[in-house]
Write a protein that holds these residues in place. Structure first.
Motif, PDB file in Angstrom:
ATOM      1  N   SER A   1       0.830  -1.198   0.000  1.00  0.00           N
ATOM      2  CA  SER A   1       0.000   0.000   0.000  1.00  0.00           C
ATOM      3  C   SER A   1       0.868   1.252   0.000  1.00  0.00           C
ATOM      4  CB  SER A   1      -0.911   0.017   1.237  1.00  0.00           C
ATOM      5  OG  SER A   1      -0.157   0.298   2.404  1.00  0.00           O
ATOM      6  N   GLN A   2       0.221   2.380  -0.179  1.00  0.00           N
ATOM      7  CA  GLN A   2       0.899   3.680  -0.189  1.00  0.00           C
ATOM      8  C   GLN A   2       1.482   4.030   1.173  1.00  0.00           C
ATOM      9  OE1 GLN A   2      -2.305   3.069  -0.376  1.00  0.00           O
ATOM     10  NE2 GLN A   2      -3.372   4.359   1.115  1.00  0.00           N
ATOM     11  N   ASN A   3       1.106   3.275   2.215  1.00  0.00           N
ATOM     12  CA  ASN A   3       1.596   3.561   3.564  1.00  0.00           C
ATOM     13  C   ASN A   3       3.010   3.035   3.814  1.00  0.00           C
ATOM     14  OD1 ASN A   3      -0.903   4.749   4.336  1.00  0.00           O
ATOM     15  ND2 ASN A   3      -1.772   2.709   4.582  1.00  0.00           N
TER      16      ASN A   3
ATOM     17  N   TYR B   1       8.337   2.433   0.466  1.00  0.00           N
ATOM     18  CA  TYR B   1       8.669   1.565  -0.666  1.00  0.00           C
ATOM     19  C   TYR B   1      10.100   1.761  -1.153  1.00  0.00           C
ATOM     20  CZ  TYR B   1       7.256   5.762  -3.291  1.00  0.00           C
ATOM     21  OH  TYR B   1       7.133   7.042  -3.758  1.00  0.00           O
TER      22      TYR B   1
ATOM     23  N   VAL C   1       3.523  -0.454  -5.915  1.00  0.00           N
ATOM     24  CA  VAL C   1       2.680   0.254  -4.940  1.00  0.00           C
ATOM     25  C   VAL C   1       1.260   0.381  -5.478  1.00  0.00           C
ATOM     26  CG1 VAL C   1       2.359   2.361  -3.593  1.00  0.00           C
ATOM     27  CG2 VAL C   1       4.674   1.548  -4.104  1.00  0.00           C
TER      28      VAL C   1
ATOM     29  N   LYS D   1      -2.645   1.814  -4.295  1.00  0.00           N
ATOM     30  CA  LYS D   1      -3.393   2.569  -3.288  1.00  0.00           C
ATOM     31  C   LYS D   1      -4.480   1.670  -2.718  1.00  0.00           C
ATOM     32  CE  LYS D   1      -5.647   6.983  -2.384  1.00  0.00           C
ATOM     33  NZ  LYS D   1      -6.117   8.262  -2.926  1.00  0.00           N
TER      34      LYS D   1
END
Length: 372
Positions: free
Chosen positions: A40-42, A45, A57, A59
């Motif tokens: 995820s974007q969290n 990366y 990645v 979202k």
């Protein structure tokens, strides 16, 4: 030369899962295993690009969001078809559901690691029941479920999530080498008095980790240990509420909240006591990290924690939400130096079972078994 086993990892939740993957990838046999991460974007990366063979990645919403989730499932299915992994390894309940649905009918094996069952969280009975049924249904669409503790496996058996043969316990591993080489923060740079008795909590400022209990205990500890100082390593949705509690208890000058940090063990190394006061817990990765840093532990007697901490032997256990007992346990460790030393020495002897190398050896055995 044998073809490497191609593993596509799917992860949405950050925090403990992110640290788990960092250790898994670092100690993975790169000549035999190819690790590809869809996260995820969290996630950080950029860091994972140095550890994994490839990072993608997507979202992803943390909560259930039908329109967003359908888009993610379509994107995931396309990625799986293009990459053609031997194994899809799904991490945590949200990514576990998305990945298993996206993989339906495709020719590969699937591993699922819940990293703590969602139905063990404190929530309404209706939600708990919903999560149980989701897990029971989706268990049919994976080949192996990795449980990170004995308690997690026992929960699955109790709720009849799947047949026992599908479950395997593999304790979380930590990067002992990195922890050993981590340079501690200094009290001076954090504006902590040199003679302070530092009581710490590493974790998200969320209902699960009970930061409110930590602050309530701090008020009592300060009365018994005037030079006590409190260090909270992490951030989260309850931060404003916790800061208000600290101010109301007139503890502002004795508290420091770091926010999110990349190196929590550098803060652990200056603690005299480390706390994990969770209301529910799939494993508690911070526990072996405290151990590796030589920090005596006070933790709650919930879920998987007593699999790691034996009361009076390698830590002190209290019941959840019992801030008075937490304060008494911390005060005892400050007063009884022999007990504190015994706890640290006992933890030194236990560290291999929580090593990243050991975890990777066990995961690799599953890869080889499924690839046959």
């Amino acid at each position: 030369m044998n073809k490497r086993i191609r593993v596509l990892h799917v992860a949405e939740a950050a925090g403990g899962v992110e640290r788990y993957l960092q250790t898994l990838f670092k100690y993975s046999d790169k000549e035999q295993v190819e690790n590809i991460l869809v996260c995820s974007q969290n996630y950080n990366y950029k860091k994972f690009k140095e550890l994994a063979d490839r990072v993608i990645v997507l979202k992803m919403a943390h909560q259930i969001n039908p329109s967003s989730d359908i888009k993610v499932e379509k994107a995931l299915r396309k990625i799986i078809k293009e990459i053609k992994p031997d194994i899809v390894y799904a991490h945590s309940s949200k990514a576990g559901a998305l990945a298993r649905i996206a993989d339906l009918g495709l020719k590969n094996k699937v591993i699922y690691n819940p990293h703590g069952w969602a139905f063990n969280m404190q929530q309404s009975a209706k939600k708990k029941e919903m999560y149980k049924w989701v897990e029971k249904i989706l268990a049919h669409f994976c080949d192996k479920i990795v449980c990170i503790s004995d308690a997690e496996k026992e929960s699955a058996l109790r709720e009849k999530i799947c047949k026992p043969s599908k479950l395997q316990v593999i304790y979380n591993g930590i990067d002992l080498e990195e922890i050993k080489n981590t340079v501690p923060k200094t009290r001076k740079e954090l504006n902590i008095p040199e003679d302070a008795f530092v009581v710490g909590m590493v974790g998200r400022l969320s209902k699960q980790k009970a930061p409110d209990v930590f602050v309530k205990a701090a008020k009592l500890i300060k009365q018994k240990i005037p030079n006590a100082y409190f260090l909270m390593v992490g951030d989260g949705e309850l931060r404003d509420q916790i800061e208000a509690m600290i101010h109301n208890f007139d503890l502002d000058s004795s508290f420091f909240i770091t926010g999110w940090v990349d190196n929590p063990t550098s803060y652990m190394k200056i603690m005299n006591v480390g706390c994990l006061l969770s209301r529910w817990e799939g494993f508690g990765l911070v526990l072996p990290e405290y151990m590796a840093c030589g920090v005596p532990i006070v933790a709650t007697n919930v879920d998987a924690i007593p699999n790691v901490i034996k009361n009076g032997e390698n830590g002190i256990l209290t019941e959840k939400d019992q801030f008075i007992k937490v304060a008494k346990a911390v005060t005892l460790l400050e007063q009884d130096k022999t007990l504190a030393k015994k706890i640290v020495n006992n933890n030194d002897k236990r560290m291999f079972q929580y090593s990243g190398q050991r975890m990777n050896q066990q995961i690799k055995l599953i890869y080889n078994e499924l690839k046959k």
